[in-house]
Design a protein around this motif. Structure first.
Motif, PDB file in Angstrom:
ATOM      1  N   CYS A 143     -12.341  20.844   6.329  1.00  0.00           N
ATOM      2  CA  CYS A 143     -12.373  19.520   5.052  1.00  0.00           C
ATOM      3  C   CYS A 143     -12.737  20.185   3.592  1.00  0.00           C
ATOM      4  CB  CYS A 143     -12.834  18.382   5.500  1.00  0.00           C
ATOM      5  SG  CYS A 143     -11.826  17.461   5.959  1.00  0.00           S
ATOM      6  N   ARG A 144     -13.737  20.997   3.938  1.00  0.00           N
ATOM      7  CA  ARG A 144     -14.298  21.756   2.379  1.00  0.00           C
ATOM      8  C   ARG A 144     -13.441  22.773   2.383  1.00  0.00           C
ATOM      9  NH1 ARG A 144     -20.202  24.211   2.805  1.00  0.00           N
ATOM     10  NH2 ARG A 144     -20.128  25.175   4.130  1.00  0.00           N
ATOM     11  N   ALA A 145     -12.965  23.851   3.375  1.00  0.00           N
ATOM     12  CA  ALA A 145     -12.319  24.362   2.741  1.00  0.00           C
ATOM     13  C   ALA A 145     -10.895  24.469   2.363  1.00  0.00           C
ATOM     14  CB  ALA A 145     -11.685  25.326   4.333  1.00  0.00           C
ATOM     15  N   ALA A 146     -10.544  22.891   3.104  1.00  0.00           N
ATOM     16  CA  ALA A 146      -9.274  22.446   2.422  1.00  0.00           C
ATOM     17  C   ALA A 146      -9.125  22.096   1.346  1.00  0.00           C
ATOM     18  CB  ALA A 146      -8.301  21.988   3.661  1.00  0.00           C
ATOM     19  N   GLY A 147     -10.119  21.675   0.898  1.00  0.00           N
ATOM     20  CA  GLY A 147     -10.838  20.394  -0.585  1.00  0.00           C
ATOM     21  C   GLY A 147     -10.438  19.350   0.039  1.00  0.00           C
ATOM     22  N   ILE A 148     -10.199  18.555   0.843  1.00  0.00           N
ATOM     23  CA  ILE A 148      -9.459  17.132   0.988  1.00  0.00           C
ATOM     24  C   ILE A 148     -10.822  16.115   1.790  1.00  0.00           C
ATOM     25  CG2 ILE A 148      -7.395  17.916   1.762  1.00  0.00           C
ATOM     26  CD1 ILE A 148      -8.076  18.263   4.677  1.00  0.00           C
ATOM     27  N   PRO A 149     -10.912  15.112   1.157  1.00  0.00           N
ATOM     28  CA  PRO A 149     -12.042  14.162   2.403  1.00  0.00           C
ATOM     29  C   PRO A 149     -11.807  14.206   3.579  1.00  0.00           C
ATOM     30  CG  PRO A 149     -10.584  13.686   0.829  1.00  0.00           C
ATOM     31  CD  PRO A 149      -9.928  14.124   0.894  1.00  0.00           C
ATOM     32  N   LEU A 150     -13.156  13.138   3.975  1.00  0.00           N
ATOM     33  CA  LEU A 150     -13.256  12.904   5.368  1.00  0.00           C
ATOM     34  C   LEU A 150     -13.460  11.949   5.519  1.00  0.00           C
ATOM     35  CD1 LEU A 150     -13.371  14.234   8.683  1.00  0.00           C
ATOM     36  CD2 LEU A 150     -15.718  15.011   7.988  1.00  0.00           C
ATOM     37  N   LEU A 151     -12.783  11.108   6.407  1.00  0.00           N
ATOM     38  CA  LEU A 151     -13.713   9.665   7.185  1.00  0.00           C
ATOM     39  C   LEU A 151     -14.358   9.720   8.327  1.00  0.00           C
ATOM     40  CD1 LEU A 151     -11.928   8.758   3.896  1.00  0.00           C
ATOM     41  CD2 LEU A 151     -11.666   6.886   5.530  1.00  0.00           C
TER      42      LEU A 151
ATOM     43  N   MET B  78       0.833  -1.355   0.272  1.00  0.00           N
ATOM     44  CA  MET B  78      -0.651   0.186   0.005  1.00  0.00           C
ATOM     45  C   MET B  78       1.254   0.866   0.094  1.00  0.00           C
ATOM     46  SD  MET B  78      -2.952   1.142   3.274  1.00  0.00           S
ATOM     47  CE  MET B  78      -2.879  -0.581   3.878  1.00  0.00           C
ATOM     48  N   THR B  79       0.756   2.244  -0.876  1.00  0.00           N
ATOM     49  CA  THR B  79       1.095   3.434  -0.762  1.00  0.00           C
ATOM     50  C   THR B  79       0.657   5.022  -1.297  1.00  0.00           C
ATOM     51  OG1 THR B  79       1.838   3.555  -3.171  1.00  0.00           O
ATOM     52  CG2 THR B  79       3.520   1.526  -2.326  1.00  0.00           C
ATOM     53  N   ALA B  80       0.815   5.963  -0.742  1.00  0.00           N
ATOM     54  CA  ALA B  80       0.038   6.807   0.010  1.00  0.00           C
ATOM     55  C   ALA B  80       0.621   7.769  -2.256  1.00  0.00           C
ATOM     56  CB  ALA B  80       0.138   7.597   0.922  1.00  0.00           C
ATOM     57  N   PRO B  81      -0.602   8.126  -2.304  1.00  0.00           N
ATOM     58  CA  PRO B  81      -0.570   9.200  -3.532  1.00  0.00           C
ATOM     59  C   PRO B  81      -0.647  10.489  -3.382  1.00  0.00           C
ATOM     60  CG  PRO B  81      -2.711   8.301  -3.045  1.00  0.00           C
ATOM     61  CD  PRO B  81      -1.921   8.369  -2.248  1.00  0.00           C
ATOM     62  N   ASP B  82       0.004  10.944  -2.106  1.00  0.00           N
ATOM     63  CA  ASP B  82       0.256  12.637  -1.784  1.00  0.00           C
ATOM     64  C   ASP B  82       0.899  12.287   0.362  1.00  0.00           C
ATOM     65  OD1 ASP B  82      -0.768  14.691  -0.597  1.00  0.00           O
ATOM     66  OD2 ASP B  82      -2.196  15.242  -1.625  1.00  0.00           O
ATOM     67  N   PRO B  83       1.538  12.704  -0.311  1.00  0.00           N
ATOM     68  CA  PRO B  83       2.911  13.069   0.282  1.00  0.00           C
ATOM     69  C   PRO B  83       2.331  13.641   1.737  1.00  0.00           C
ATOM     70  CG  PRO B  83       3.297  14.432  -1.542  1.00  0.00           C
ATOM     71  CD  PRO B  83       2.357  13.560  -0.929  1.00  0.00           C
ATOM     72  N   ARG B  84       1.616  13.920   1.719  1.00  0.00           N
ATOM     73  CA  ARG B  84       0.917  14.985   2.810  1.00  0.00           C
ATOM     74  C   ARG B  84       0.133  14.246   4.058  1.00  0.00           C
ATOM     75  NH1 ARG B  84      -3.719  19.253   0.769  1.00  0.00           N
ATOM     76  NH2 ARG B  84      -4.045  17.249  -1.015  1.00  0.00           N
ATOM     77  N   PRO B  85       0.598  14.347   5.539  1.00  0.00           N
ATOM     78  CA  PRO B  85      -0.025  13.099   6.373  1.00  0.00           C
ATOM     79  C   PRO B  85      -1.714  13.846   6.528  1.00  0.00           C
ATOM     80  CG  PRO B  85       0.851  15.563   7.386  1.00  0.00           C
ATOM     81  CD  PRO B  85       1.243  15.804   5.783  1.00  0.00           C
ATOM     82  N   TRP B  86      -2.338  12.088   6.463  1.00  0.00           N
ATOM     83  CA  TRP B  86      -3.346  12.480   7.489  1.00  0.00           C
ATOM     84  C   TRP B  86      -3.460  12.625   8.859  1.00  0.00           C
ATOM     85  CZ3 TRP B  86      -6.576   6.750   5.759  1.00  0.00           C
ATOM     86  CH2 TRP B  86      -5.849   6.729   3.895  1.00  0.00           C
ATOM     87  N   LEU B  87      -4.828  13.331   9.173  1.00  0.00           N
ATOM     88  CA  LEU B  87      -4.837  13.149  10.344  1.00  0.00           C
ATOM     89  C   LEU B  87      -5.967  12.496  11.092  1.00  0.00           C
ATOM     90  CD1 LEU B  87      -4.836  16.305  12.726  1.00  0.00           C
ATOM     91  CD2 LEU B  87      -6.133  16.430  11.487  1.00  0.00           C
ATOM     92  N   VAL B  88      -5.544  12.122  12.226  1.00  0.00           N
ATOM     93  CA  VAL B  88      -6.705  10.614  12.898  1.00  0.00           C
ATOM     94  C   VAL B  88      -6.417  12.077  14.143  1.00  0.00           C
ATOM     95  CG1 VAL B  88      -6.235   8.763  13.542  1.00  0.00           C
ATOM     96  CG2 VAL B  88      -5.414   9.016  11.509  1.00  0.00           C
TER      97      VAL B  88
ATOM     98  N   SER C 100     -16.807  14.509  -0.904  1.00  0.00           N
ATOM     99  CA  SER C 100     -15.744  13.961  -0.179  1.00  0.00           C
ATOM    100  C   SER C 100     -16.283  13.361   0.825  1.00  0.00           C
ATOM    101  CB  SER C 100     -14.401  15.057  -0.485  1.00  0.00           C
ATOM    102  OG  SER C 100     -15.014  16.483  -0.373  1.00  0.00           O
ATOM    103  N   GLY C 101     -17.155  13.268   1.323  1.00  0.00           N
ATOM    104  CA  GLY C 101     -17.659  13.148   2.714  1.00  0.00           C
ATOM    105  C   GLY C 101     -17.807  11.694   2.672  1.00  0.00           C
ATOM    106  N   TYR C 102     -16.845  10.782   3.945  1.00  0.00           N
ATOM    107  CA  TYR C 102     -17.143   9.234   4.030  1.00  0.00           C
ATOM    108  C   TYR C 102     -17.660   8.891   5.277  1.00  0.00           C
ATOM    109  CZ  TYR C 102     -14.696   9.237  -0.152  1.00  0.00           C
ATOM    110  OH  TYR C 102     -14.223   9.333  -1.777  1.00  0.00           O
ATOM    111  N   VAL C 103     -19.505   8.580   5.184  1.00  0.00           N
ATOM    112  CA  VAL C 103     -19.520   7.867   6.701  1.00  0.00           C
ATOM    113  C   VAL C 103     -19.106   5.987   7.040  1.00  0.00           C
ATOM    114  CG1 VAL C 103     -21.218   7.534   7.858  1.00  0.00           C
ATOM    115  CG2 VAL C 103     -21.473   9.929   7.252  1.00  0.00           C
TER     116      VAL C 103
ATOM    117  N   LEU D 229      -8.465   9.585  -1.805  1.00  0.00           N
ATOM    118  CA  LEU D 229      -7.423  10.265  -2.605  1.00  0.00           C
ATOM    119  C   LEU D 229      -6.912  10.137  -3.918  1.00  0.00           C
ATOM    120  CD1 LEU D 229      -5.379   9.946   0.511  1.00  0.00           C
ATOM    121  CD2 LEU D 229      -6.223  12.478  -0.300  1.00  0.00           C
ATOM    122  N   ALA D 230      -7.648   8.684  -4.254  1.00  0.00           N
ATOM    123  CA  ALA D 230      -7.222   8.857  -5.663  1.00  0.00           C
ATOM    124  C   ALA D 230      -8.418   8.864  -6.378  1.00  0.00           C
ATOM    125  CB  ALA D 230      -6.975   6.668  -5.934  1.00  0.00           C
TER     126      ALA D 230
END
Length: 323
Positions: free
Chosen positions: A95-103, A1-11, A149-152, A208-209
């Motif tokens: 997340c919407r302001a940053a344009g990133i997904p939320l799980l 498994m490899t990450a397509p984005d070098p930025r970290p995930w926030l948990v 981009s929201g995942y429940v 992310l993909a």
């Protein structure tokens, strides 16, 4: 498994047992992650959320933060809503302001438990208690603010190595008591945090993909059983006599918050993300027990077990959910 984005995930909720397993999974996969416990990120505080996003600039957020004390929520519904409803709304807005997904991790408690077929992902919700209402508010916020981009990810009957759980309680009581009375009239899907962590990592990579459609997924194990059936299988796998577990009914253990009698979730949506659902709960238990420092003494049996047959079969020792 490899990450397509070098930025970290926030948990978020990094002190909990699910987040711990997820962080371990990400580390093993070489995916950078920021472990944000409540001291580092208070999801109920807009300034705290903004500061975390500015400091870490995440590629994706996985929200494991939750207030899971079900009975306590009946007395402090506002407190439950702050963490379980307002928190996801603030994260979704960031997340919407940053344009990133939320799980966002949610729960089977959004359903009333009146069904007898697995709940599909689009089933009507009708929570029975304050905890379920607060979690449903969080779901709705994520889906409203992040339609693309929201995942429940709803889960159920979580157990793991990093915190209190039904499995840990049962193993402790097996050593102390000759018999255990466990309720047989509540059905669900015991779910190991290790399996759910694997599922969340896979879904996050696909989010992310751009290959996983946004929306609701059910992250619970395959199969179904009752607290009674689950307890017997724990006994069996650690080499104890399952006949020491005796059936009883939930009305003997009245608690402030009503619980759904049927928490069996359907898993069809995973196909849309190109993923398989989580495996059978008995198979997972056989791997989870050694990871938790116990057995198993015998392998799982995944077919022909009494707990899987017929009409539905909760426990005095059942834990509150962890999502």
């Amino acid at each position: 498994m490899t990450a397509p984005d070098p930025r970290p995930w926030l948990v978020t909720g990094a002190g909990g047992m699910l987040a711990r397993d997820l962080l371990g999974r990400l580390a093993d996969a070489g995916i950078g992650a920021v472990a944000a416990d409540r001291a580092a990120l208070d999801v109920t505080d807009a300034d705290s959320v903004r500061a975390a996003f500015a400091a870490h600039r995440p590629a994706l957020v996985v929200n494991c933060a939750a207030r899971t004390a079900v009975d306590a929520a009946e007395e402090d519904e506002a407190g439950a809503f702050a963490v379980n409803g307002t928190g996801p709304r603030l994260l979704a807005g960031a997340c919407r302001a940053a344009g990133i997904p939320l799980l966002h991790v949610s729960t089977d408690y959004v359903f009333d438990g009146a069904g007898r077929d697995p709940y599909p992902e689009d089933a009507a919700t009708a929570p029975l208690n304050a905890y379920g209402r607060s979690k449903l508010a969080g779901e709705r916020a994520v889906l409203e603010l992040l339609p693309d981009s929201g995942y429940v990810v709803r889960t159920a009957w979580l157990y793991g190595a990093g915190g209190s759980s039904f499995v840990r309680t049962v193993i402790g009581l097996e050593r102390e008591r000759p018999t255990l009375d466990v309720v047989e009239d509540q059905w669900g899907q015991p779910t190991w945090t290790g399996d759910l962590a694997r599922q969340l990592a896979g879904l996050g990579l696909r989010a992310l993909a751009g290959t996983a459609p946004a929306g609701v997924y059910h992250g619970s194990s395959g199969g179904r059983t009752t607290w009674f059936g689950f307890c017997r299988e724990i006994f069996r796998q650690i080499g104890a006599d399952p006949d020491r577990v005796r059936p009883t009914t939930g009305d003997r253990y009245a608690r402030p918050a009503p619980r759904p009698a049927w928490s069996v979730l359907g898993h069809r949506r995973w196909r849309a993300a190109g993923m398989a659902p989580i495996r059978h709960w008995r198979t997972a238990l056989a791997e989870a027990l050694p990871a938790m420092g116990h057995g198993p003494a015998v392998p799982p049996v995944t077919t022909g077990a009494p707990a899987e047959r017929g009409a539905p079969e909760k426990a005095e020792i059942a834990c509150d959910p962890c999502a």
